[in-house]
Design a protein around this motif. Structure first.
Motif, mmCIF file in Angstrom:
data_model
loop_
_atom_site.group_PDB
_atom_site.id
_atom_site.type_symbol
_atom_site.label_atom_id
_atom_site.label_comp_id
_atom_site.label_asym_id
_atom_site.label_seq_id
_atom_site.Cartn_x
_atom_site.Cartn_y
_atom_site.Cartn_z
ATOM 1 N N GLY A 25 0.801 -1.216 0.000
ATOM 2 C CA GLY A 25 0.000 0.000 0.000
ATOM 3 C C GLY A 25 0.833 1.264 0.000
ATOM 4 O O GLY A 25 0.601 2.189 -0.768
ATOM 5 N N SER A 26 1.833 1.316 0.878
ATOM 6 C CA SER A 26 2.675 2.513 0.969
ATOM 7 C C SER A 26 3.902 2.433 0.073
ATOM 8 O O SER A 26 4.626 3.415 -0.070
ATOM 9 C CB SER A 26 3.133 2.722 2.418
ATOM 10 N N GLN A 27 4.147 1.249 -0.504
ATOM 11 C CA GLN A 27 5.319 1.028 -1.350
ATOM 12 C C GLN A 27 6.614 1.278 -0.583
ATOM 13 O O GLN A 27 7.566 1.843 -1.125
ATOM 14 C CB GLN A 27 5.254 1.898 -2.614
ATOM 15 N N MET A 28 6.619 0.890 0.709
ATOM 16 C CA MET A 28 7.807 1.075 1.534
ATOM 17 C C MET A 28 8.166 -0.220 2.236
ATOM 18 O O MET A 28 7.303 -1.040 2.536
ATOM 19 C CB MET A 28 7.577 2.152 2.604
ATOM 20 N N VAL A 29 9.448 -0.354 2.510
ATOM 21 C CA VAL A 29 9.935 -1.490 3.273
ATOM 22 C C VAL A 29 10.033 -1.075 4.738
ATOM 23 O O VAL A 29 10.348 0.074 5.051
ATOM 24 C CB VAL A 29 11.292 -1.992 2.718
ATOM 25 N N GLY A 30 9.714 -1.983 5.622
ATOM 26 C CA GLY A 30 9.765 -1.699 7.045
ATOM 27 C C GLY A 30 9.923 -2.989 7.825
ATOM 28 O O GLY A 30 10.019 -4.075 7.253
ATOM 29 N N LEU A 42 4.189 -1.193 11.372
ATOM 30 C CA LEU A 42 5.507 -1.303 10.764
ATOM 31 C C LEU A 42 6.343 -0.104 11.177
ATOM 32 O O LEU A 42 5.821 0.969 11.474
ATOM 33 C CB LEU A 42 5.395 -1.365 9.243
ATOM 34 N N LYS A 43 7.658 -0.303 11.164
ATOM 35 C CA LYS A 43 8.569 0.753 11.601
ATOM 36 C C LYS A 43 9.767 0.793 10.657
ATOM 37 O O LYS A 43 10.238 -0.234 10.193
ATOM 38 C CB LYS A 43 9.024 0.454 13.031
ATOM 39 N N ARG A 44 10.241 2.021 10.397
ATOM 40 C CA ARG A 44 11.462 2.213 9.611
ATOM 41 C C ARG A 44 12.571 2.662 10.549
ATOM 42 O O ARG A 44 12.313 3.133 11.657
ATOM 43 C CB ARG A 44 11.226 3.260 8.521
ATOM 44 N N PRO A 45 13.831 2.539 10.120
ATOM 45 C CA PRO A 45 14.952 2.941 10.978
ATOM 46 C C PRO A 45 14.884 4.390 11.454
ATOM 47 O O PRO A 45 15.412 4.725 12.509
ATOM 48 C CB PRO A 45 16.173 2.724 10.095
ATOM 49 N N LEU A 48 9.821 6.274 11.839
ATOM 50 C CA LEU A 48 8.503 6.368 11.228
ATOM 51 C C LEU A 48 7.743 5.070 11.469
ATOM 52 O O LEU A 48 8.273 3.983 11.240
ATOM 53 C CB LEU A 48 8.625 6.617 9.725
ATOM 54 N N ARG A 49 6.517 5.185 11.943
ATOM 55 C CA ARG A 49 5.659 4.022 12.139
ATOM 56 C C ARG A 49 4.365 4.237 11.377
ATOM 57 O O ARG A 49 3.872 5.351 11.271
ATOM 58 C CB ARG A 49 5.320 3.835 13.623
ATOM 59 N N TRP A 50 3.806 3.160 10.866
ATOM 60 C CA TRP A 50 2.519 3.225 10.210
ATOM 61 C C TRP A 50 1.805 1.896 10.372
ATOM 62 O O TRP A 50 2.402 0.889 10.689
ATOM 63 C CB TRP A 50 2.655 3.642 8.747
#
Length: 88
Positions: A25-30, A42-45, A48-50
């Motif tokens: 959906g967001s086209q992001m890796v987490g 999900l969380k990124r380094p 950022l959380r979503w």
């Protein structure tokens, strides 16, 4: 990831915390932070959380895992420089 039920269905998709995933959906890796029912956080380094649905993610491929590692390294460098300058 554990998937119960018939192939192609996502009746019970369970993701382990710390698993690298790609959110379609967001086209992001987490990284999976937590799961509550069918909802994932999900969380990124960068911190950022979503939230997303468990069926909207897939395991991260090698390229995406490398991307996560690069983001982690970059974020550590930025935070290190900020502490040297007295920021953050």
């Amino acid at each position: 990831m554990k998937n119960a039920g018939e192939p192609g269905t996502a009746t019970e998709t369970a993701w382990e915390p710390g698993t690298a995933v790609f959110d379609k959906g967001s086209q992001m890796v987490g990284v999976v932070h937590e799961q509550r029912g069918t909802r994932l956080t999900l969380k990124r380094p960068s911190g950022l959380r979503w939230h997303t649905r468990a069926v909207a993610v897939r395991p991260a491929n090698d390229r995406e895992k490398i991307q996560l590692a690069a983001l982690l390294k970059h974020n550590r460098n930025v935070r290190g420089l900020a502490s040297l300058r007295g920021g953050r």
